[in-house]
Scaffold this motif. Sequence first.
Motif, PDB file in Angstrom:
ATOM      1  N   GLN A 199       0.816  -1.215   0.000  1.00 45.95           N
ATOM      2  CA  GLN A 199       0.000   0.000   0.000  1.00 45.95           C
ATOM      3  C   GLN A 199       0.850   1.265   0.000  1.00 45.95           C
ATOM      4  O   GLN A 199       0.449   2.280  -0.573  1.00 45.95           O
ATOM      5  CB  GLN A 199      -0.953   0.003   1.202  1.00 45.95           C
ATOM      6  CG  GLN A 199      -2.014  -1.077   1.151  1.00 45.95           C
ATOM      7  CD  GLN A 199      -2.929  -0.956  -0.051  1.00 45.95           C
ATOM      8  OE1 GLN A 199      -3.324   0.136  -0.446  1.00 45.95           O
ATOM      9  NE2 GLN A 199      -3.270  -2.086  -0.646  1.00 45.95           N
ATOM     10  N   ASP A 200       2.017   1.207   0.633  1.00 47.34           N
ATOM     11  CA  ASP A 200       2.902   2.371   0.722  1.00 47.34           C
ATOM     12  C   ASP A 200       4.064   2.322  -0.265  1.00 47.34           C
ATOM     13  O   ASP A 200       4.935   3.192  -0.237  1.00 47.34           O
ATOM     14  CB  ASP A 200       3.457   2.485   2.152  1.00 47.34           C
ATOM     15  CG  ASP A 200       2.371   2.805   3.156  1.00 47.34           C
ATOM     16  OD1 ASP A 200       1.426   3.539   2.803  1.00 47.34           O
ATOM     17  OD2 ASP A 200       2.455   2.311   4.295  1.00 47.34           O
ATOM     18  N   HIS A 201       4.089   1.320  -1.124  1.00 46.18           N
ATOM     19  CA  HIS A 201       5.184   1.186  -2.089  1.00 46.18           C
ATOM     20  C   HIS A 201       5.125   2.347  -3.088  1.00 46.18           C
ATOM     21  O   HIS A 201       4.042   2.734  -3.543  1.00 46.18           O
ATOM     22  CB  HIS A 201       5.065  -0.151  -2.822  1.00 46.18           C
ATOM     23  CG  HIS A 201       6.276  -0.496  -3.625  1.00 46.18           C
ATOM     24  ND1 HIS A 201       6.562   0.096  -4.835  1.00 46.18           N
ATOM     25  CD2 HIS A 201       7.284  -1.356  -3.375  1.00 46.18           C
ATOM     26  CE1 HIS A 201       7.690  -0.395  -5.304  1.00 46.18           C
ATOM     27  NE2 HIS A 201       8.150  -1.283  -4.437  1.00 46.18           N
ATOM     28  N   PRO A 202       6.273   2.919  -3.437  1.00 41.94           N
ATOM     29  CA  PRO A 202       6.285   4.042  -4.387  1.00 41.94           C
ATOM     30  C   PRO A 202       5.564   3.751  -5.704  1.00 41.94           C
ATOM     31  O   PRO A 202       4.906   4.641  -6.253  1.00 41.94           O
ATOM     32  CB  PRO A 202       7.775   4.303  -4.617  1.00 41.94           C
ATOM     33  CG  PRO A 202       8.439   3.818  -3.362  1.00 41.94           C
ATOM     34  CD  PRO A 202       7.614   2.636  -2.913  1.00 41.94           C
TER      35      PRO A 202
ATOM     36  N   HIS B  44       2.951   1.812  -6.143  1.00 38.89           N
ATOM     37  CA  HIS B  44       1.512   1.861  -5.877  1.00 38.89           C
ATOM     38  C   HIS B  44       1.054   3.306  -5.720  1.00 38.89           C
ATOM     39  O   HIS B  44       0.034   3.709  -6.293  1.00 38.89           O
ATOM     40  CB  HIS B  44       1.173   1.050  -4.618  1.00 38.89           C
ATOM     41  CG  HIS B  44      -0.280   1.033  -4.300  1.00 38.89           C
ATOM     42  ND1 HIS B  44      -0.820   1.801  -3.303  1.00 38.89           N
ATOM     43  CD2 HIS B  44      -1.317   0.351  -4.861  1.00 38.89           C
ATOM     44  CE1 HIS B  44      -2.122   1.585  -3.249  1.00 38.89           C
ATOM     45  NE2 HIS B  44      -2.458   0.721  -4.186  1.00 38.89           N
ATOM     46  N   LEU B  45       1.796   4.092  -4.985  1.00 38.31           N
ATOM     47  CA  LEU B  45       1.447   5.505  -4.799  1.00 38.31           C
ATOM     48  C   LEU B  45       1.486   6.261  -6.121  1.00 38.31           C
ATOM     49  O   LEU B  45       0.625   7.097  -6.397  1.00 38.31           O
ATOM     50  CB  LEU B  45       2.376   6.144  -3.770  1.00 38.31           C
ATOM     51  CG  LEU B  45       2.313   5.537  -2.359  1.00 38.31           C
ATOM     52  CD1 LEU B  45       3.377   6.167  -1.467  1.00 38.31           C
ATOM     53  CD2 LEU B  45       0.927   5.665  -1.764  1.00 38.31           C
ATOM     54  N   LYS B  46       2.472   5.937  -6.971  1.00 41.11           N
ATOM     55  CA  LYS B  46       2.583   6.572  -8.287  1.00 41.11           C
ATOM     56  C   LYS B  46       1.385   6.196  -9.160  1.00 41.11           C
ATOM     57  O   LYS B  46       0.825   7.052  -9.857  1.00 41.11           O
ATOM     58  CB  LYS B  46       3.885   6.136  -8.964  1.00 41.11           C
ATOM     59  CG  LYS B  46       4.086   6.721 -10.342  1.00 41.11           C
ATOM     60  CD  LYS B  46       5.397   6.237 -10.943  1.00 41.11           C
ATOM     61  CE  LYS B  46       5.571   6.772 -12.351  1.00 41.11           C
ATOM     62  NZ  LYS B  46       6.837   6.302 -12.955  1.00 41.11           N
TER      63      LYS B  46
ATOM     64  N   VAL C 165      -1.683   5.408  -8.193  1.00 42.68           N
ATOM     65  CA  VAL C 165      -2.863   6.143  -7.730  1.00 42.68           C
ATOM     66  C   VAL C 165      -2.790   7.597  -8.184  1.00 42.68           C
ATOM     67  O   VAL C 165      -3.767   8.159  -8.692  1.00 42.68           O
ATOM     68  CB  VAL C 165      -3.008   6.043  -6.200  1.00 42.68           C
ATOM     69  CG1 VAL C 165      -4.107   6.961  -5.695  1.00 42.68           C
ATOM     70  CG2 VAL C 165      -3.276   4.595  -5.785  1.00 42.68           C
ATOM     71  N   GLU C 166      -1.613   8.203  -8.056  1.00 48.68           N
ATOM     72  CA  GLU C 166      -1.448   9.608  -8.445  1.00 48.68           C
ATOM     73  C   GLU C 166      -1.679   9.804  -9.941  1.00 48.68           C
ATOM     74  O   GLU C 166      -2.338  10.754 -10.353  1.00 48.68           O
ATOM     75  CB  GLU C 166      -0.049  10.088  -8.064  1.00 48.68           C
ATOM     76  CG  GLU C 166       0.233  11.516  -8.445  1.00 48.68           C
ATOM     77  CD  GLU C 166       1.666  11.928  -8.129  1.00 48.68           C
ATOM     78  OE1 GLU C 166       2.201  12.777  -8.882  1.00 48.68           O
ATOM     79  OE2 GLU C 166       2.239  11.421  -7.162  1.00 48.68           O
TER      80      GLU C 166
ATOM     81  N   SER D 243      -5.732   7.941 -10.990  1.00 47.02           N
ATOM     82  CA  SER D 243      -7.010   8.100 -10.281  1.00 47.02           C
ATOM     83  C   SER D 243      -7.991   8.998 -11.029  1.00 47.02           C
ATOM     84  O   SER D 243      -9.201   8.869 -10.837  1.00 47.02           O
ATOM     85  CB  SER D 243      -6.781   8.623  -8.867  1.00 47.02           C
ATOM     86  OG  SER D 243      -6.180   9.894  -8.887  1.00 47.02           O
TER      87      SER D 243
END
Length: 98
Positions: free
Chosen positions: A71-74, A76-78, A80-81, A84
């Motif tokens: 969930q906090d892996h770069p 995954h965050l990328k 979503v950014e 989305s």
Amino acid sequence: HHVFFWLKNSDSDEDKHNLIEGLQGLKQTDTPTSIHIGVPAATPARDVVDQSYDVSLLVTFANLNDHDRYQDHPAHLKFVEQCSHLWERVKVYDTEDA
């Protein structure tokens, strides 16, 4: 970790392609044991089958800690950014062995 996406513009092949391409980037993460990206199958319509989504993601993990790290892996965050803006709805079903 089964994720279903409904696109804002579900008739757009380009948006579907961009979402799938973004999901492919999640394969860079090191915590999943498997990742499957799919679209609704062309199975016969039945009351129990929901084919209303556009794209799905199935990610399996060895344990809850790996899920939480994902969930906090770069990557995954990328994802979503960057993606989305493509979806209007996301639904997640998390399960564990019975």
